[in-house]
Motif scaffolding. Sequence first.
Motif, PDB file in Angstrom:
ATOM      1  N   UNK A 157       0.989  -1.044  -0.139  1.00  0.00           N
ATOM      2  CA  UNK A 157      -0.021   0.062   0.054  1.00  0.00           C
ATOM      3  C   UNK A 157       0.742   1.246   0.088  1.00  0.00           C
ATOM      4  N   UNK A 158       0.949   1.785  -0.980  1.00  0.00           N
ATOM      5  CA  UNK A 158       1.509   3.123  -1.219  1.00  0.00           C
ATOM      6  C   UNK A 158       0.780   4.312  -1.768  1.00  0.00           C
ATOM      7  N   UNK A 159       0.197   5.190  -0.645  1.00  0.00           N
ATOM      8  CA  UNK A 159      -0.505   6.417  -1.040  1.00  0.00           C
ATOM      9  C   UNK A 159      -1.768   5.524  -1.380  1.00  0.00           C
ATOM     10  N   UNK A 160      -2.415   6.334  -2.464  1.00  0.00           N
ATOM     11  CA  UNK A 160      -3.835   5.582  -2.789  1.00  0.00           C
ATOM     12  C   UNK A 160      -3.694   4.287  -3.443  1.00  0.00           C
ATOM     13  N   UNK A 161      -2.562   4.157  -4.120  1.00  0.00           N
ATOM     14  CA  UNK A 161      -2.445   2.652  -4.893  1.00  0.00           C
ATOM     15  C   UNK A 161      -2.218   1.451  -4.102  1.00  0.00           C
ATOM     16  N   UNK A 162      -2.556   0.469  -4.712  1.00  0.00           N
ATOM     17  CA  UNK A 162      -2.255  -0.814  -4.029  1.00  0.00           C
ATOM     18  C   UNK A 162      -1.144  -1.430  -5.356  1.00  0.00           C
ATOM     19  N   UNK A 163       0.004  -1.904  -4.955  1.00  0.00           N
ATOM     20  CA  UNK A 163       0.859  -2.387  -5.856  1.00  0.00           C
ATOM     21  C   UNK A 163       0.782  -3.941  -5.756  1.00  0.00           C
ATOM     22  N   UNK A 164       0.782  -4.716  -6.719  1.00  0.00           N
ATOM     23  CA  UNK A 164       1.036  -6.226  -6.621  1.00  0.00           C
ATOM     24  C   UNK A 164       2.293  -6.307  -7.439  1.00  0.00           C
ATOM     25  N   UNK A 165       3.303  -6.883  -6.908  1.00  0.00           N
ATOM     26  CA  UNK A 165       4.440  -7.277  -7.453  1.00  0.00           C
ATOM     27  C   UNK A 165       4.738  -8.547  -7.488  1.00  0.00           C
ATOM     28  N   UNK A 166       4.610  -9.162  -8.706  1.00  0.00           N
ATOM     29  CA  UNK A 166       4.800 -10.764  -9.373  1.00  0.00           C
ATOM     30  C   UNK A 166       6.140 -11.046  -9.791  1.00  0.00           C
ATOM     31  N   UNK A 167       6.723 -12.416  -9.421  1.00  0.00           N
ATOM     32  CA  UNK A 167       7.738 -13.024 -10.445  1.00  0.00           C
ATOM     33  C   UNK A 167       7.149 -14.350 -10.577  1.00  0.00           C
TER      34      UNK A 167
END
Length: 381
Positions: A157-167
């Motif tokens: 959770x970074x500010x408004x955004x939710x980032x999903x990091x995939x490998x």
Amino acid sequence: MLLNLALAAVLAAGTLTAPDSRDAAPCREPYRVDQRLPNGARWQLCWEMRTIEGLTVTRVVYVPKGRRGVGVLRSGALAQIHVPYDSGEPRYHDIGSLGPSAVPLTAADCPGGRRREQTVCVTTRPRGHAHLKDGYGDPGRRRSAQGHELVVLAAYQVGWYTYIAEWVFGDDGSITPRLGATGSLAGYTTTPKHGWPTGVGHRHFEESHSHNVFWRLDFDIQGRSRDVVEQYDFSGNGTKKRTMVRTRLTHEAKAVSAPMRWWRVLDPKVRNGDGHPVSWEISNSDSSRYRGPAEEAFTHHDVYVTQYRACERLASMNAAPRCADSVDAYAGRERLADPVIWVNVGFHHVARDEDADPMPVHWQGFRVTPRDVTAKNPYGG
């Protein structure tokens, strides 16, 4: 998306010189992944949740069915998420404290898999057809197979955004690093010149912006002593004939993506059953190719090749003692003995009504493809 003052102080203090995992002891549960996929291929790797970069994969080994394993990556991690808005401000650098912002995952976030330390999911999933060949009327000659992939992911959770990091590790030996953005729109009210109307009427405009995502890949094909990077171009646009041009990169380099341009990392001494050098190909053709102003020179190229330095961890805002601030400055003219690849993939987000909460995931990434790792189709087809 805010880089808070506390984080800025941490960066200034030099935490980017954290211990290097290349000399660490072998990992153990729950940080070790050893997964065999339905076609018999196997991936072995370790993962870390680093304070700065978040989810980092290390000691990545691909084991084709019936063959010896091949080391691929010493480490792979996100290296920056640069978010400049079309009006000129703000201009965020979202990486700098991903580890502490990791989102605890639920069972629904990790379907069919296993959660590690509540913030990392390790799972497998189908990837579609691996190959399909008609038997020309002879059922015994027909060849068809469905592929599968191993996925290691985390969310932040970074500010408004939710980032999903995939490998994503394919049963064919491919690696797909990618980042998804979801969560909520930032809520900036702008004019039509820099945004798109959302909601009822034309009173509210969401500002368009870019997500320029950088990955750092430390390739070590069966060790770090002999790796070589080559660039391939195919000349002859508009003609019947095309010519392959191979450029071996002996020194640090900056490159832009172009039609029919790709790179590969190889070890000349590691060869497959046909006697060809084992390598992994990097293609970065699916990018909006954002180019910022002079003070954002790190956005001016799509691929950087640098000599390994432990303090060079982020593509921008690196802020480590005795180390440059951004990847464009890393890529000087030093001779390459232990190359590191930096890949920049851009996505221009122009909002739409469908982005109303929760915003659908938009993905960006690139593909690393095995080239001559096995002497034939790893499915044996």
